[in-house]
Design an enzyme around this catalytic site. Structure first.
Site, PDB file in Angstrom:
ATOM      1  N   ASN A 121       0.831  -1.199   0.000  1.00  0.00           N
ATOM      2  CA  ASN A 121       0.000   0.000   0.000  1.00  0.00           C
ATOM      3  C   ASN A 121       0.875   1.263   0.000  1.00  0.00           C
ATOM      4  OD1 ASN A 121      -2.464   1.606   0.119  1.00  0.00           O
ATOM      5  ND2 ASN A 121      -3.408  -0.195   1.021  1.00  0.00           N
ATOM      6  N   ARG A 122       0.283   2.406   0.351  1.00  0.00           N
ATOM      7  CA  ARG A 122       0.926   3.711   0.143  1.00  0.00           C
ATOM      8  C   ARG A 122       1.581   4.276   1.400  1.00  0.00           C
ATOM      9  NH1 ARG A 122      -3.536   3.057  -2.911  1.00  0.00           N
ATOM     10  NH2 ARG A 122      -3.359   3.586  -5.118  1.00  0.00           N
ATOM     11  N   HIS A 147       3.609   0.133  -2.675  1.00  0.00           N
ATOM     12  CA  HIS A 147       3.959  -1.288  -2.796  1.00  0.00           C
ATOM     13  C   HIS A 147       5.472  -1.558  -2.853  1.00  0.00           C
ATOM     14  CE1 HIS A 147      -0.144  -2.299  -2.848  1.00  0.00           C
ATOM     15  NE2 HIS A 147      -0.383  -2.294  -4.145  1.00  0.00           N
ATOM     16  N   HIS A 221      -0.847 -10.009  -4.071  1.00  0.00           N
ATOM     17  CA  HIS A 221      -1.638  -9.124  -4.928  1.00  0.00           C
ATOM     18  C   HIS A 221      -2.300  -9.845  -6.104  1.00  0.00           C
ATOM     19  CE1 HIS A 221      -2.861  -5.318  -6.738  1.00  0.00           C
ATOM     20  NE2 HIS A 221      -2.273  -4.651  -5.754  1.00  0.00           N
ATOM     21  N   TYR A 223      -5.313 -10.994  -8.496  1.00  0.00           N
ATOM     22  CA  TYR A 223      -6.607 -10.475  -8.946  1.00  0.00           C
ATOM     23  C   TYR A 223      -7.513 -11.673  -9.243  1.00  0.00           C
ATOM     24  CZ  TYR A 223      -4.578  -5.819 -10.012  1.00  0.00           C
ATOM     25  OH  TYR A 223      -3.983  -4.589  -9.951  1.00  0.00           O
ATOM     26  N   ASP A 293     -11.080   0.953  -3.519  1.00  0.00           N
ATOM     27  CA  ASP A 293      -9.628   0.821  -3.402  1.00  0.00           C
ATOM     28  C   ASP A 293      -9.262   1.316  -2.009  1.00  0.00           C
ATOM     29  OD1 ASP A 293      -6.956   0.426  -3.836  1.00  0.00           O
ATOM     30  OD2 ASP A 293      -6.701   2.047  -5.291  1.00  0.00           O
ATOM     31  N   GLU A 358      -6.359  -7.940  -0.330  1.00  0.00           N
ATOM     32  CA  GLU A 358      -4.986  -7.885   0.161  1.00  0.00           C
ATOM     33  C   GLU A 358      -4.970  -7.714   1.683  1.00  0.00           C
ATOM     34  OE1 GLU A 358      -2.921  -4.777  -2.267  1.00  0.00           O
ATOM     35  OE2 GLU A 358      -4.883  -4.755  -3.249  1.00  0.00           O
TER      36      GLU A 358
END
Length: 393
Positions: A121-122, A147, A221, A223, A293, A358
């Site tokens: 994440n950020r 990430h 991660h 999908y 998100d 996640e």
């Protein structure tokens, strides 16, 4: 050479064990060998996958059980390149987004199937402070770090060791991230162990140690599109998230520092709800993420590994349940997929053709004093586990 050997009640007693001598007619040994083979219900097979421009050999490992589940993992990025599970008719099909070649994975892509580190994440403006010293990270999601950086764990080559026994098989990946790699302090030794069971569960065990105070937040991660039809969006997938609160974000998707109640908002998934039910609602948070998100604050954080979330596709009958010991989970609904990346069998991955679940700590935790800590000190062991369990209903 004389060898002392006696057989008593079918058990071999050998004075020279290194010679591995066995009595003729030793039925107990033969039966044990047959039983061992019969109980090998999950297999693991290694094949060559390609070579990087630097000459690094990349391998692929297929873990396969007797219930129709197969998981392919490559040593580049620790990527889950394929995951097949049965539908309600018993047909095993692909349920994760991926590519056909190493070359495609090495091109820019939105972390398809990859291991994420050092920090999932950020991190706001790519900066954090430890013991009064500020560290600067690469800005790869303007104006923030995302990430682990442009050359994070998703783009490194992991070493692998395989193990199998009875009703499970494991692939243990290792990577040593050097001090100041991507701006993070400390030599960090990381192990990630993927374990497939014969009950259609994929366990992901993350472990790490450091020689200098640092921060760590690892995740996976992949999908998912449980329909296996990647020409369709995941808007009809039914989602459940065991969370009473959300981590709201600002315009750059950095947490505001507050935790808000999900009641009467599009973020309330405590009861099953399809993704598309409210994703286009006129909600400030949804606008910021262009859909979902966001990180949810999981309930029962004092109970270790517990149910966190699920995804269900009624058409195929596939159910994915996620269990974790982590405090949060990020639901991302493929909002930035734009039809430019190739599917395995032709076509491209369009808007919202996959979703991610996640498990992780909250975004920007190093800069948020009220969030659970992601600091790892020398002498401590980082250890966390997430389980992805598949079934049909």
């Amino acid at each position: 050479m004389n060898v002392l050997k006696r057989c008593i009640y079918g058990v071999s007693i050998i004075s020279l064990a290194s010679m591995n001598v066995q009595c003729k007619g030793d039925k107990k040994v033969e039966e044990t060998t047959k039983e061992a083979k019969a109980t090998e219900m999950v297999t693991i097979e290694k094949t060559a996958y390609g070579t990087t421009p630097k000459g690094e050999k990349i391998d692929s490992y297929k873990l396969k059980n007797q219930k129709g589940m197969e998981v392919d993992i490559i040593t580049y990025g620790g990527i889950i390149s394929s995951l097949k599970v049965p539908n309600k008719a018993g047909k095993s099909e692909e349920v994760v987004i991926g590519f056909n070649s190493l070359e495609q994975y090495m091109k820019a892509n939105p972390y398809f199937g990859a291991l994420i580190g050092r920090y999932g994440n950020r991190i706001a403006k790519g900066k954090f402070t430890l013991d009064g010293k500020e560290y600067s990270l690469a800005i790869n999601n303007t104006p923030n770090a995302l990430h682990g950086g442009p050359e994070g764990f998703h783009r490194v080559v992991w070493t692998a060791a395989e193990a199998k026994g009875g009703d499970s098989a494991s692939l243990k990946l290792k990577y040593v991230s050097k001090d100041m790699e991507e701006g993070y302090p400390g030599n960090l030794t990381v192990f990630v162990t993927y374990t497939l069971t014969n009950e259609n569960s994929l366990d992901v065990l993350y472990e790490a140690t450091t020689d200098k105070k640092t921060i760590v937040n690892l995740t996976q991660h992949s999908y998912f599109n449980l329909s296996s039809d990647f020409s369709k969006p995941i808007l009809d997938h039914e989602i459940t998230i065991d969370a009473d609160k959300l981590v709201p974000v600002d315009a750059t998707l950095i947490p505001t520092g507050k935790l808000t109640d999900v009641t009467n908002t599009p973020f309330d998934f405590r009861k099953p709800k399809v993704v598309g039910a409210a994703i286009e609602a006129k909600d400030d948070q949804l606008k910021k993420g262009l859909g979902y998100d966001h990180c949810w604050v999981l309930n029962n954080q004092d109970k270790g590994e517990r149910f966190a979330a699920s995804a269900y596709d009624a058409g195929s009958g596939r159910l994915l349940e996620v269990y974790t010991d982590q405090p949060g989970i990020q639901l991302y609904t493929g909002n930035f997929l734009d039809g430019t990346l190739p599917m395995r069998n032709g076509g491209t991955y369009a808007h919202r053709t996959g979703l991610c679940l996640e498990t992780q700590h909250y975004p920007d935790s190093p800069n948020q004093k009220d969030f659970p800590s992601t600091v790892l000190n020398p002498g401590e062991n980082y250890k966390t586990k997430t389980t992805f369990k598949f079934s049909v209903k």
